[in-house]
Design an enzyme around this catalytic site. Structure first.
Site, PDB file in Angstrom:
ATOM      1  N   THR A  47       1.972   5.546  -7.274  1.00 26.09           N
ATOM      2  CA  THR A  47       2.903   5.969  -8.301  1.00 26.09           C
ATOM      3  C   THR A  47       4.154   5.101  -8.211  1.00 26.09           C
ATOM      4  OG1 THR A  47       2.080   8.197  -7.971  1.00 26.09           O
ATOM      5  CG2 THR A  47       4.171   7.971  -9.180  1.00 26.09           C
ATOM      6  N   GLU A  80      -2.770  -1.530  -0.415  1.00 29.38           N
ATOM      7  CA  GLU A  80      -2.039  -2.627  -1.058  1.00 29.38           C
ATOM      8  C   GLU A  80      -2.121  -3.890  -0.205  1.00 29.38           C
ATOM      9  OE1 GLU A  80      -0.838   0.411  -0.629  1.00 29.38           O
ATOM     10  OE2 GLU A  80      -0.100   1.156  -2.561  1.00 29.38           O
TER      11      GLU A  80
END
Lengths: 1235, 348
Positions: A47, A80
């Protein structure tokens, strides 16, 4: 570019619009370009950047092509860091690659970013800039993440609006190829990433025109190639590294020029002109704000207003932040400037100033050092922080900054937007300063519930208005911090001019309240302007409504001369068989009352939107919505407002006087939606908050609540066990406890062989129940005369709430049962224990929370919890109130969240810290033995952790430690200095001498993916930690993206065509170590096994892993049947239950298969869940193929487990004995355990 | 004597020329294209697809809509939980797909079957099925009239309105599958035909729910038919055939298991005999055995075609006109008893 004539016939007064506009949010705006210009897209959800990856994945699944006619390869990675590594590799091969991220996700990319930049590799990362987790996590927007990346060598380009996010995505992709410097393109999380706006989209030709094909060819040629091999990533020594680092300087020097040239090329094609730094304001300004990001919208409004009033002020927007365009910045400032305020949307504690401030200051200093200084006199520069974590930044705040610049001695460092009563850094601002809005602009605000579809309808209204009127629009949506009963507030603006008001609506022409009860919780009319229209959804008609309103609402209606309308949207939706989806009813009424456009055209468009949204899935929902839309206008009624002045009556539920001071002073203010008003001094400086606060937030959101019929009850405890919110409870007590019970308070004799003469009551907390109905679904006790009547039945809450509230209060006053009176290894035995996890904001029917509650019942008074970021950290730790609770003695779980990726290691650290404390405490106690009494010291020391193997032993040790504490307090105050010193050192450590229970908790995204490396290491450590994986088989918190726990054939985000690979058998990984206790559990299938597994895991003195099947809203199921789905999952073999106990004796069977041979086919189970059923309707052949493989997965796993169950232990030391001695005197010995 | 292969098995049903009077009724076998293909290969004259249930369509659409939207736009981190689904095949789409695939796979007529609960629903789907290439429609009037306010005439009126609305909406021939529970079957049958139906399928076997005594739940339970269940449709076809004349088609269903069952159905006046349970028990190849038995029976008795047989033992054509009516009961009773019980006049 395709062009479309849009006829203007609206009250918004938009002139004829010739562009083909689209209505998108910032994420989509950026993703459209990124997708078009990439060949490899490595993604990972976080988010507020997740939608960019989701768009890319959806488009790739649908076969959408990029600019060069290819479908990009979109791949979800495990983190990530993984995405960045993949990006790096793809780039080195010479493929165009991108990724999307935010916050801590960007931090995980940083190591690769240094490499990518160091190797001069063209790349773009698009960032929805988000706050970093520090004293607290925040999902909202500021620049703390991107500022962390400013030393990586990436160019940084800041987009300030949705249109800019679209345009600058292209500028970044185009410029990186030419410059060879990678670009970090960022825009503000939520404020821009989630703002819906009308933008002019770039055509493919626009993109193609800006991409330099020669540069692309050169990029390809530089790619790794065995036909022309080279070596990269060498290790260099002191002799050459430094020079190599400097060799890239010319490339960076060229960046500003190339970026400006690219912007100019864009302007030529689109008419939208941008500069690296852009000045706006009085040409002779003396006071100037310098800033970047979405806040420039608000600052610009303030500047325009002040300039109009004759003030000499201006705004300098920085768009290219790295390489810092010092020269352009100085040139852009008016020579008249005397003072400058640099605003940073980040905080760098301990720095002399924030990054932009320091850069601007350095740029000006250097400019003044030039032979011909840029200014006659050095401008004064001050620096301030604003807008952290999406804190509102308004024109009034910008004005306050400009005002400060007029001061004789302005604050050199300041904050704006908060009240800092600790270090007095904040500026005061005039809340009434509101620049007049553009002529014809309409503002509307809607208060809805998440479940009623309000936000979806408003997003749709925004698009209708764009399409039909050509108006400029802005839609911004504020969500709740709770996942059940969530309130949403939609802020909409429409107007003939572009809308740059990057702050919430505060002067609404139209206010709608879509749920009557919200009037009692929130001051909805606070935002209404004088003469506004107010639409209320209410079952009370126009005649009766007035008497039902809170006094303060009546007063506002009178004082603000409001046009008041009501509609019974619930009835219309119900009659149209739409349940509580009142969205289209309210949307129709909005168009009828707001006069934004002609009602009949609006209605036609609403119907068209309904057809578009639902028509692909058949006629039923379409027709039902049409009926609701048609029924809306006929039922809309105006309310006459009485002229007699209404009496005051406060809005909101008062906090009881018995609440702790912090709750009354701070928590209550946040709960009332007034957290912005809290001063700095009110907040804990280190982020530590009191636990057990959800009990003060009574929301009363259930339409129906469960009521107990004791005559049928069989005392099984299942209702209490499965309650996701701990709102239905079981208490056993002596009959005397009923003294003073309110009339009608129910109880029955408690059936137990261990405890006689006691009574049982099962009671619901009517204000915290979410009405999910799971308790009724699992209740096995049916009336003999009417089987649909169970021992627990849902009844309308309004009819019973007052009485049940009274009963609940009395129920709470009944003392908890002595924990030693009943064994805990049964469902009933566990459920009479007090939950120390209660009233969380989890989704109604959540499948995770019952496990947490159970663990808290069994071990809560001595639990230390390391919680991975995810659903459980959000419902577990999101303000204003948190569910981890305390018992009457003030004991309860101590809870901490570190990050998403490191939770196993974090928990291990807690364990190591505990053991270090234990060792130190034991040493100190040995030293103090003579002083505290040799017997006491010996008895405390003797009861090490393994000695405290039963609760009774723990309680006995706790009593001894209490005695020790008393002794230590006296010694610490005593005259013997050496002893007093030792006592003072021991006092904070004695708690560690009582057995504690370390729990590492998180979801499958953490355990299977991003945190797996750490988890694996902790599993191998042999240390005494208990790991609970709440396995929902998707990333639940970020919206249902596939994880490696997702089963084959399930449809999820990033697996829109069904997950191809089988679920990872995490238990098998853990079992492979041989000394890890592993259990797979499912409360809905076997609550007793689940209870036993938690007890065994906790008792096992090595590492334990419990994998808990957790039904989730992302499964697409009726959550009231949450536990039935768990049962079906086990019966089909989809989720086998087992326990692997490494310490079983030699020749024992360590693996116990706790579920029976599958009795139903996998297809029968999966047909009942939308995550599977939908795939069969979107990709039928794929679904059939994957279903066959998935059934094979189930069958094969079952056969394997059956064989495993037959395995005999042959290595007696294979259990915890294999673990190394770790220096802990609490170390576990296998040979002791098996005696 | 002609060999069994020489017998002409062709028949006409709903205006369609069928190569055999053995028709595969709606069943799980015809839910698969391969199943229908196997049935066609085994020699069925036509294939009836399983019913498209309007309730199923509605339940699926509503269930999926709510499931896919649940939790959306609640919480800032998860604005929805499922990927966008640009294409979506509904229960109706899948049925139409099955119809199209089945049509491609077999060269016998394919009859689509509808089971809907509202006038709008019936008409919409009837048209879709016609457009998708169905050769005829079978309208399954499945109703358990539980409303005490509705009398028998009203129930009939509702059903007739449904029949009218479907028949008016499509140009295809429509057969209506009825339950045996109408008070005045002969009258109602005639009115169904008057409402536009081209034929009747007699009768619908209702699945009766059962109780699970462990859970005290009401559970569905399917029982396959037995040959004796043919007698009810047989009786009514025998009665209706002479009343209705040769025009309307009549299909016998329930209890067709063997070649001789087919013979009986045809003899009393059915144009086709529909099989379900026997195929489910023995597989599509069972049709070969049934046809072979039918042929043998016909050729043994020197019938050259099924049209010769059709209606030869109806109420009008049998040698005992009362046999299909009440006296038949006594005769049946007689056949069940070991006592020689002669019909006694006046014994009702």
């Amino acid at each position: 570019m395709a062009r479309k004539e849009v006829e203007n016939s609206t009250s918004l007064g938009v002139s004829v619009d010739v562009r083909q506009w689209v209505c998108v949010d910032g994420n989509e705006a950026a993703a459209r370009v990124a997708y078009a210009l990439s060949e490899v897209i490595a993604i990972y959800p976080i988010t507020p950047a997740s939608p960019m990856g989701e768009f890319a994945d959806d488009w790739a699944t649908a076969g959408k092509q990029n600019l060069w006619g290819q479908v990009p390869d979109v791949i979800e990675m495990q983190s990530e860091a993984g995405a960045a590594g993949t990006l790096h590799g793809a780039l080195q091969k010479g493929a165009l690659a991108t990724t999307f991220t935010a916050s801590q996700g960007l931090l995980l990319m940083v190591p690769n970013m240094f490499k990518i930049a160091g190797e001069l590799t063209p790349a773009v990362v698009h960032v929805a800039a988000r706050t970093l987790a520090t004293h607290a996590l925040s999902i909202f927007g500021d620049h703390s993440d991107v500022m962390h990346a400013r030393s990586t060598g990436w160019a940084m380009l800041a987009a300030n609006s949705v249109q800019e996010a679209h345009d600058f995505a292209l500028v970044a992709h185009a410029a990186t190829l030419k410059t060879r410097v990678p670009f970090l393109h960022f825009f503000d999380g939520f404020r821009t990433s989630h703002e819906l706006a009308k933008i002019a989209p770039l055509a493919a030709e626009d993109m193609a025109a800006l991409i330099d094909l020669d540069a692309l060819v050169e990029f390809r040629l530089r790619g790794m190639n065995p036909d022309a091999p080279d070596v990269r990533g060498t290790a260099q020594n002191p002799d050459v590294y430094f020079q190599g680092r400097e060799a890239s300087n010319p490339y960076y020097s060229a960046v500003p020029g190339i970026v400006q040239a690219t912007m100019d090329a864009l302007a030529e094609r689109t008419g939208r002109s941008y500069s690296l730094v852009e000045y706006h304001g009085a040409p002779d300004a003396e006071r100037v704000i310098v800033m970047m990001g979405s806040g420039v919208g608000a600052a610009r409004e303030a500047v325009d207003n002040l300039v109009q009033a004759g003030e000499r002020v201006g705004l300098l927007t920085v768009r290219l932040y790295r390489p810092f365009p010092a020269q352009q910045l100085v040139s852009a400032l008016p020579p008249s400037v005397r003072s400058i305020a640099v605003l940073d949307r980040t905080k760098e504690p301990g720095a002399i100033g924030e990054p932009l401030y320091l850069d601007v200051r350095a740029a000006l200093d250097e400019a003044m050092d030039d032979p011909e200084p840029a200014f006659g006199q050095s401008p004064r520069v001050i620096g301030g922080r604003y807008g952290l974590s999406s804190k509102e930044f308004t024109p009034a705040m910008a004005k306050a900054v400009l005002d400060e610049l007029s001061a004789e001695r302005p604050k050199r460092h300041f904050t704006v937007g908060i009240f800092d009563d600790v270090t007095s850094l904040s500026l005061a601002w005039d809340r009434d300063f509101r620049p007049p809005r553009a002529a014809g602009e309409v503002q509307a605000v809607f208060f809805g519930l998440g479940s009623d579809g309000t936000v979806g309808a408003n997003k749709n209204s925004v698009k209708i208005i764009v399409d039909e009127t050509g108006a400029f629009v802005q839609g911004y949506f504020v969500y709740d911090s709770k996942k059940s009963g969530a309130m949403t507030v939609s802020h909409l603006r429409f107007g003939p001019q572009p809308i740059n008001s990057t702050y919430l609506v505060n002067d609404a022409d139209f206010v709608a309240c879509h749920h009557f009860d919200l009037l009692n919780r929130v001051d909805v009319l606070d935002l209404a302007k004088d003469g506004a229209t107010f639409l209320l959804n209410s079952t009370y008609g126009p005649e009766k409504i007035w008497d039902q309103l809170p006094g303060d609402v009546r007063r506002q209606l009178q004082d603000k001369h409001i046009n008041f309308w009501v509609i019974d949207g619930d009835r219309i939706a119900h009659e149209a068989q739409l349940g509580n989806r009142i969205n289209t009813v309210m949307q129709t009424c909005f168009f009828a009352l707001s006069e934004v456009m002609a009602s009949d055209r609006a209605i036609a468009q609403i119907k068209a939107a309904v057809t578009k949204a639902y028509g692909k899935r058949g006629h039923t929902i379409v027709e039902r919505n049409f009926a609701a839309i048609d029924g809306a206008l006929a039922n809309l009624a105006r309310v006459e407002i009485p002229s007699v002045r209404a009496e005051a009556g406060p809005i909101g539920t008062p906090i009881p006087g018995s609440a702790p001071d912090f709750v009354r002073r701070v928590t209550s203010v946040i709960m009332a939606g007034k957290g912005d008003l809290l001063p700095v001094s009110a907040l804990p400086a280190d982020g530590r908050f009191p636990s057990a606060t959800t009990r003060f937030e009574k929301r009363g959101i259930a339409a129906e609540i469960p009521l107990w019929d004791p005559d049928i009850c069989i005392d099984c405890g299942k209702c209490a066990s499965v309650c996701p919110h701990a709102t239905i409870r079981m208490k056993v007590f002596a009959p005397e406890a009923l003294a003073g019970a309110p009339g009608g308070f129910l109880s029955k004799p408690f059936r137990s062989k261990d405890l006689t003469g006691h009574l049982l009551t099962i009671q619901v907390d009517p204000d915290d129940c979410t009405g999910c109905g799971v308790c009724v679904d699992v209740c096995p006790a049916k009336s003999k005369t009417e089987v649909k009547h169970k021992s627990i039945n849902m009844e309308p809450a309004p009819l019973h709430r007052d009485r049940e509230r009274e009963h609940w209060d009395f129920f709470e006053s009944i003392p908890e049962l002595d924990r030693s009176l009943l064994p805990h290894d049964s469902v009933k035995g566990a459920q009479v224990l007090q939950p120390l996890f209660e009233f969380s904001g989890a989704c109604s029917g959540c499948g995770e929370t019952p496990y947490l509650k159970l663990a808290s019942q069994l071990f809560g008074d001595r639990m230390l919890v390391a919680n991975a970021t995810g659903c459980s950290s959000i419902y577990g730790g999101n303000l204003p109130t948190t569910p981890w609770s305390q018992n009457a003695e003030g004991r309860g779980p101590a809870w901490g969240n570190s990050l998403f990726e490191d939770n196993a290691e974090f928990g291990l650290g807690i364990r190591l810290g505990l053991e270090a404390q234990q060792r130190r405490a034991r040493l100190l106690l040995l030293s103090l033995a003579a002083s505290v009494g040799a017997d006491l010291a010996a008895s405390v020391l003797e009861a090490d952790e393994t000695g405290q193997d039963e609760e009774e032993a723990i309680f006995a040790q706790r009593a001894r430690v209490a005695e020790l504490d008393e002794q230590l307090r006296q010694l610490a105050a005593g005259s013997d200095g050496a002893v007093a010193s030792l006592a003072r050192q021991l006092i904070p450590l004695t708690g560690a001498l009582v057995r504690k229970s370390v729990w590492i908790i998180g979801g499958d995204g953490w355990a299977y993916d991003i945190g797996f490396g750490g988890l694996d290491h902790v599993l191998s450590s042999g240390r005494n930690v208990n790991i609970l994986v709440l396995d929902t088989e998707v990333y639940s918190n970020t919206g249902g993206q596939a994880s490696k726990a997702t089963q084959r054939g399930a449809m999820a985000k990033f697996a829109a065509a069904g997950k191809e690979s089988a679920k990872k058998d995490l238990g098998a990984v853990a079992r492979a170590y041989g000394n890890v206790y592993v259990a797979q559990i499912s409360m809905g299938a076997n609550d007793l096994q689940a209870t036993k597994a938690l007890l065994e895991a906790e008792a096992y003195p090595g590492t334990s892993l419990v994998i808990a099947y957790s039904t989730c809203i992302a499964h697409g199921i009726d959550m009231s049947k949450s536990m039935s789905h768990q049962k079906d999952a086990v019966q089909s073999g989809y989720w086998p239950l087992y326990r692997f106990h490494p310490s079983d004796a030699a020749a024992g069977h360590p693996f116990k298969l706790d579920s029976k041979t599958p009795t139903v086919s996998l297809a029968d189970f999966t047909a009942t869940e939308a995550r599977y059923a939908t795939l069969a309707r979107t990709h039928p052949e794929q679904a059939a193929r994957l279903a066959t493989l998935a059934q094979a997965d189930v069958t094969e796993r079952w056969r394997y487990y059956e064989q495993l169950a037959a395995m005999q232990r042959t290595v007696p030391g294979a259990g915890a004995d294999a673990e190394p001695e770790v220096g802990s005197d609490a170390g576990y010995r296998y040979d002791e355990e098996v005696k | 004597m002609a060999g069994p292969g020489a017998v002409d098995l062709t028949t006409t049903y709903l205006g369609l020329r069928l190569s055999s009077p053995i028709v595969a009724s709606a069943s799980p076998v015809t839910r698969e294209v391969d199943g229908s293909k196997a049935l066609a290969d085994a020699g069925v004259g036509a294939i009836v697809l399983p019913s498209l249930f309007e309730e199923e369509i509605v339940a699926e659409e509503v269930g999926l809509a709510f499931a896919l939207e649940a939790g959306s736009e609640h919480f800032a981190e998860a604005l929805d939980y499922f990927p966008d689904t640009p294409t979506f095949s509904t229960a109706a789409d899948r049925y139409l797909e099955l119809l199209e695939q089945t049509k491609k796979a077999v060269d016998v007529p394919v009859i689509a079957s509808l089971n809907a609960s509202s006038i709008g629903g019936w008409s919409r789907y009837a048209k879709l099925l016609a457009d998708a290439g169905a050769d005829a429609l079978e309208l399954n009037v499945y109703r358990v009239p539980t409303d005490p306010e509705l009398n028998a005439a009203q129930v009939e009126q509702i059903d007739l309105a449904l029949v009218s609305s479907v028949c008016a909406g499509v140009s295809l021939p429509v057969a209506v599958k009825l339950s045996p529970y109408y008070s005045s079957m002969a009258s109602f049958a005639a009115r169904v035909l008057a409402a536009g139906a081209a034929g009747l399928v007699l009768f619908n076997r209702f699945y009766q729910p059962d109780l699970d005594l462990d859970t005290m739940d009401v559970v569905p339970r399917v029982e396959l038919s037995r040959s004796w269940e043919l007698r009810l449709p047989m009786r009514w076809i025998a009665i209706l055939r002479p009343q209705l004349g040769a025009g309307p088609s009549l299909a016998a269903t329930s209890g067709i298991h063997t070649g001789t069952d087919v013979v009986k159905a045809l003899a009393v006046g059915a144009d086709v005999a529909m099989m379900t349970s026997a195929i489910l028990r023995s597989g599509p190849a069972h049709v070969i055995a049934v046809e072979s038995e039918l042929r043998r029976w016909l050729s043994d008795r020197e019938y050259i075609s099924v049209s010769e047989l059709r209606g030869s033992v109806s109420q009008a054509t049998s040698d005992d006109a009362g046999a299909f009516e009440r006296a038949n009961y006594l005769k049946t009773l007689h056949s069940w008893t070991t006592v020689d019980l002669n019909p006694v006049p006046g014994l009702d």
